[in-house]
Scaffold this motif. Sequence first.
Motif, PDB file in Angstrom:
ATOM      1  N   VAL A 201       4.028  -3.595   7.961  1.00 35.40           N
ATOM      2  CA  VAL A 201       4.957  -4.686   8.347  1.00 35.40           C
ATOM      3  C   VAL A 201       6.396  -4.182   7.738  1.00 35.40           C
TER       4      VAL A 201
ATOM      5  N   ALA B 214      -1.480  -2.967   5.677  1.00 32.97           N
ATOM      6  CA  ALA B 214      -0.900  -3.848   6.829  1.00 32.97           C
ATOM      7  C   ALA B 214       0.437  -4.159   6.093  1.00 32.97           C
ATOM      8  N   ALA B 215       0.560  -4.618   4.875  1.00 31.81           N
ATOM      9  CA  ALA B 215       1.743  -5.063   4.408  1.00 31.81           C
ATOM     10  C   ALA B 215       2.851  -3.858   4.286  1.00 31.81           C
TER      11      ALA B 215
ATOM     12  N   SER C  52      -1.406  -8.872   6.224  1.00 27.28           N
ATOM     13  CA  SER C  52      -0.567  -8.529   5.198  1.00 27.28           C
ATOM     14  C   SER C  52      -0.594  -9.404   4.052  1.00 27.28           C
TER      15      SER C  52
ATOM     16  N   ASN D  74       0.456  -8.178  -1.742  1.00 28.24           N
ATOM     17  CA  ASN D  74       0.418  -6.781  -1.111  1.00 28.24           C
ATOM     18  C   ASN D  74       1.706  -6.367  -1.226  1.00 28.24           C
TER      19      ASN D  74
ATOM     20  N   TYR E 282      -3.250  -4.290   2.114  1.00 31.39           N
ATOM     21  CA  TYR E 282      -2.032  -3.741   1.498  1.00 31.39           C
ATOM     22  C   TYR E 282      -1.518  -2.709   2.592  1.00 31.39           C
TER      23      TYR E 282
END
Lengths: 301, 275
Positions: free
Chosen positions: A278, A274-275, A44, A63, A272
Motif C-alpha cells: 500500500v 500488504a502494508a 494491511s 503493520n 505486513y
Amino acid sequence: MKKKRTYSKRSLREATQGYSFMAPTIFVLALFIIGPIIYAFFLSFHKVQLLGTATYQFVGLSNFTNITDDGRALRALWNTFKYVIIVVPIQTLLALILAATLNAGLKGQSIFRIVYFLPTLTSSAVLTLIFMWMYNQNGLVNEILSAVGLPTYNWIGDPSVALIAIMIMNIWATAPFFMVIYLAALQDIPESLYEAAELDGANAFKKFIYITVPNLRPVTSFVVIMGLIGTFQLFDQSFIFSGGSGGPDNSTLTVVLLIYQYAFKSLGTMGYAAAIAVMLSLVILVATLLQRKFSKEESLY
Amino acid sequence: MKKKLSIGKAFLYGILVLYAVITLIPFIWAVSSSFKTLEEIVSGTINFIPRNFTFDNYKQIFLEQELFPRWLLNSLIIGLAGTSLNLLFNSMAGYALARLSFPGRKTLFIIVLAVLMIPAQVTMIPNYLILRELGWLNSYQGMIVPAMINATFIFMMRQFFINFPKELEEAAEMDGLSRFGTFFKIVLPLAKPALAAQAIFVFMGFWNDFMRPLIILSDPSMFTLPLGLNTFKGQYISYWNYIMAASMVFTLPVLLIYGFFNRYFIKGISFTGGK
C-alpha cells in the motif's frame, strides 16, 4: 446525445446493449481490481494466517509502524531509492541522445532502430539470464574489461557491485523504449525553428541544446515519470539475479521483492506485506498523478 | 563547410554503430553460446563463432527436459487465449464507452482511467487470496481471467471508436443488422490496425510476464516459459549452453511477431506510451 425525460424503448435497448458490452470489463474490474484494492487496505491492518482457511486478526497501524524497525525493509527502500535516482537520469539522457542521433536524417536509420529495439522485445527473464551469463567470474564482461586493462569484478557475488550490475543491464534494456517515444516527439518539432537558428549561425550542438531539448520538455517529463514508475517496481531482474533472495547480503533486495518474500515465502507476514505494498502504491500513485498534471500542462501549451 | 558537415555525420554514424554493437553483443553472445559444446563454454575463451557448432543443446532441452515443451505450450495457450479475450472485451468496452449511452457510463470511464494508475503490487496479494478461494491457483483460468481486460487498451479503443465514422453503422442498422451484428461484422473488421497494435502488446505482456505466474502457478507442469526458465537455471546451474538455448527458443516467437508487425509496433508505443 439528446436528453430525454422518460426512458424510451430505444434508450432502454441501448442501455441493455451498453451493459452487455461492458459486462466482462465490469466483472474483472469488480473482482480483480476494485475489490482487491479495498481488500489490500483491509489486509494491511490485519495479521493474516493462511493455514487452511485464512484468518485475520486486527492489528491497527502496527503493520505500517513496523516498517521503520525492519532492517531489511529499510535496506530494500534504500536499494530501490539508489536504483531509481541512478537509473532514471541515465536512461533518459541515453534515450534522448539516441533519438536525436537517429533523427539526424542519416541513411540506414530504420535498421539501427530495429537493432536498438531488440531489448524491448525480449523478456526480462531472458535478458537477466543473458547478462548473468556475461557477468560470470570469467564471463564476457570481465574478459572485455581485462582486455582493455580495467579491473574485473565478481558481478553476481559481490554485494558492492551486484546492484550496479542490474542497473547497467536495465539501462541498456529500457533506454531504447524511451528512445522511441522521443523519436515520435522529435518529428513534431517544426523544421522552421531549426532553419531560423541556422540563419543565426547556430551549430548542430547549439541547435540541440537551444531548440531540441526545450521543445522536448513535456515528453521528457513523461519519460522521467514513466521511468520512475517502472524503476520503483523493479522485481523480475533482482529476483532472477539473486535466485529470489535479494542477495548477496541483501544488496539486490528491492521493495517489490521484499513484498513478495513477506507475502508468499514466510508465514504470518502477509498483512505486513500488504502494508508495504500500500505504501509503495501511494508513492507510485503520487508519481503518476504528477505525470497526469504535467501532461495536462502539455496539452495547454 | 562541406567538410565540417561530413565530420559531424561521421561522428553521428560513430555513435549509431557503437550503440548498435553494444545492443547486439549480448544477443550474439547468447546465440553463439547456445550452439557451443559445454567444453567450449567452460573453457572461458571469447569466440563469437562456435568452434564445434552443435545443435545438441536444443535437442537436449526439447528431448531430455520433458517439461520444456509443456512450458512452451502453457505460454502459448495462456498468451493466445488471453490476447483473444483482450481484443474482444477491450474493443467491446471501448465501443460501449464511445458510442452507447447508458446510465453510469461516465463513472465507468472514470474508473477505467483510474485503474490505469493502479500499480500491480497493491492488487497482487489480494488477487492471490481471491484466486485461492476460487480454486484457480495453478490453472489457466487463474492466469487468463484476471488479465482478460486491460484498461490501457480499453482507453485506446475508446479513442479509436470516437473518431470512427458513424454513417457506416447507421447504414448497417438500416440493413437490419443488430447492434452485435454491426459490431462484429462492420466495426471490428475496420478496427484492424488498432487491434493489431493491441494484439502485439497484450501477447507480449502475457508471454514475458514473470511476476504473476510466479505467484499463481506452483506446479512445474503448469509453468509458463519465464518461470520454467528460472527453475531450469537452478537445475542446470552451470550448463549455460542449455540455458542460452532455452532462452533463444523463448525469444524467437516474439522476434517473428515483431518482424511481421513492425510498423504496428511503433504505432502501438505512441498509443500506449507505457510498457
